[in-house]
Design an enzyme around this catalytic site. Sequence first.
Site, PDB file in Angstrom:
ATOM      1  N   GLU A   1     -35.459 -35.023 -46.113  1.00 42.16           N
ATOM      2  CA  GLU A   1     -34.747 -34.705 -45.004  1.00 42.16           C
ATOM      3  C   GLU A   1     -34.713 -33.192 -44.865  1.00 42.16           C
ATOM      4  O   GLU A   1     -34.007 -32.737 -45.744  1.00 42.16           O
ATOM      5  CB  GLU A   1     -33.340 -35.546 -44.680  1.00 42.16           C
ATOM      6  CG  GLU A   1     -33.596 -36.932 -44.900  1.00 42.16           C
ATOM      7  CD  GLU A   1     -32.167 -37.509 -44.656  1.00 42.16           C
ATOM      8  OE1 GLU A   1     -31.772 -37.461 -43.571  1.00 42.16           O
ATOM      9  OE2 GLU A   1     -31.713 -38.154 -45.876  1.00 42.16           O
TER      10      GLU A   1
ATOM     11  N   THR B   1     -31.533 -34.330 -38.821  1.00 36.39           N
ATOM     12  CA  THR B   1     -32.575 -34.085 -39.771  1.00 36.39           C
ATOM     13  C   THR B   1     -33.627 -34.963 -39.589  1.00 36.39           C
ATOM     14  O   THR B   1     -33.605 -35.918 -38.933  1.00 36.39           O
ATOM     15  CB  THR B   1     -32.019 -34.690 -41.076  1.00 36.39           C
ATOM     16  OG1 THR B   1     -31.671 -35.923 -41.141  1.00 36.39           O
ATOM     17  CG2 THR B   1     -30.993 -33.778 -41.731  1.00 36.39           C
TER      18      THR B   1
END
Length: 317
Positions: free
Chosen positions: A260, A212
């Site tokens: 994220e 991420t």
Amino acid sequence: MQRWRGLEDIPQDWGRSVVTIGSYDGVHRGHQLIIRHAVNRARELGVPTVVVTFDPHPSEVVRPGSHPPLIAPHHRRAELMTELGVDAVLILPFTTEFSKLSPAEFVGKVLVDKLRAKAVVEGPNFRFGHRAAGTVDFLAEQGKIYDFEVEVVELYVSGEAGGGEPFSSTLTRRLIVEGEVEGAAEILGRPHRVEGVVVSGARRGRELGFPTANVETLPHTAIPADGVYAGWLHAQGEAMPAAISVGTNPQFDGTERTVEAYAIDRVDLDLYGLHVAVDFLAFVRGQAKFDSLEALMEQIAADVRRCKELVAAAERP
């Protein structure tokens, strides 16, 4: 588009213009009605359109500590205004001294001396000057003195978002904070966007096979409620379908709230240090802590599949 920060940035030879004034946070569909009217009127008159806005938000100066979450930073608002045909944006530093300008002083210093307004376009509830004493009626009176028109545009727009409540920046912020990003998108006319620089995190996503981008958001950003969302990650000129996580990562006893974004099926990205944007399309599920790492990974895989479906459906003509 020209962007000015402060009255001193306005070119000395600036001619007549059509002006509209406001915070315009989010440039939502109600704002768009006013701005489009100003742009159309300016084209009729053969002059440029100027949007006047403020930084920081006036409430932070009048009531310190009350700065509202921002739907869009100033550079994003300028981009959206450019798309609507605005020629220049004037960002006025909102200081204690500036807040004490009377409505008449504001008109003289800003609208007359610097912007040479030929017309001013506002919503019916527009207020300005010290203690918000200036009204559109007062503005119209000043227009007769200084030779500018005042046009009032009804910005009432409503839909399903907020149960039919009139569209506003306040309603948009509330929906975002509650995780109702689809309602916020209805008001904005586009998905809510969060921006920032990608910074190094715990790298657990990479270890789990879902790397991420950990986005360090801009100050005062309006961040959706904790949970998983479908959307897009904008980086290096590309919009990538994404599964987005907002929260403290309770699986690993996290305490810091983060945003994220996993660019679906992209494991080759190196975005550290880059400014990126995350668009929130739809809420998928709330934040949760699972009994095992295996259960978490199964849920992440299911989340990614669902996000992929939602983005694909949204992108269909």
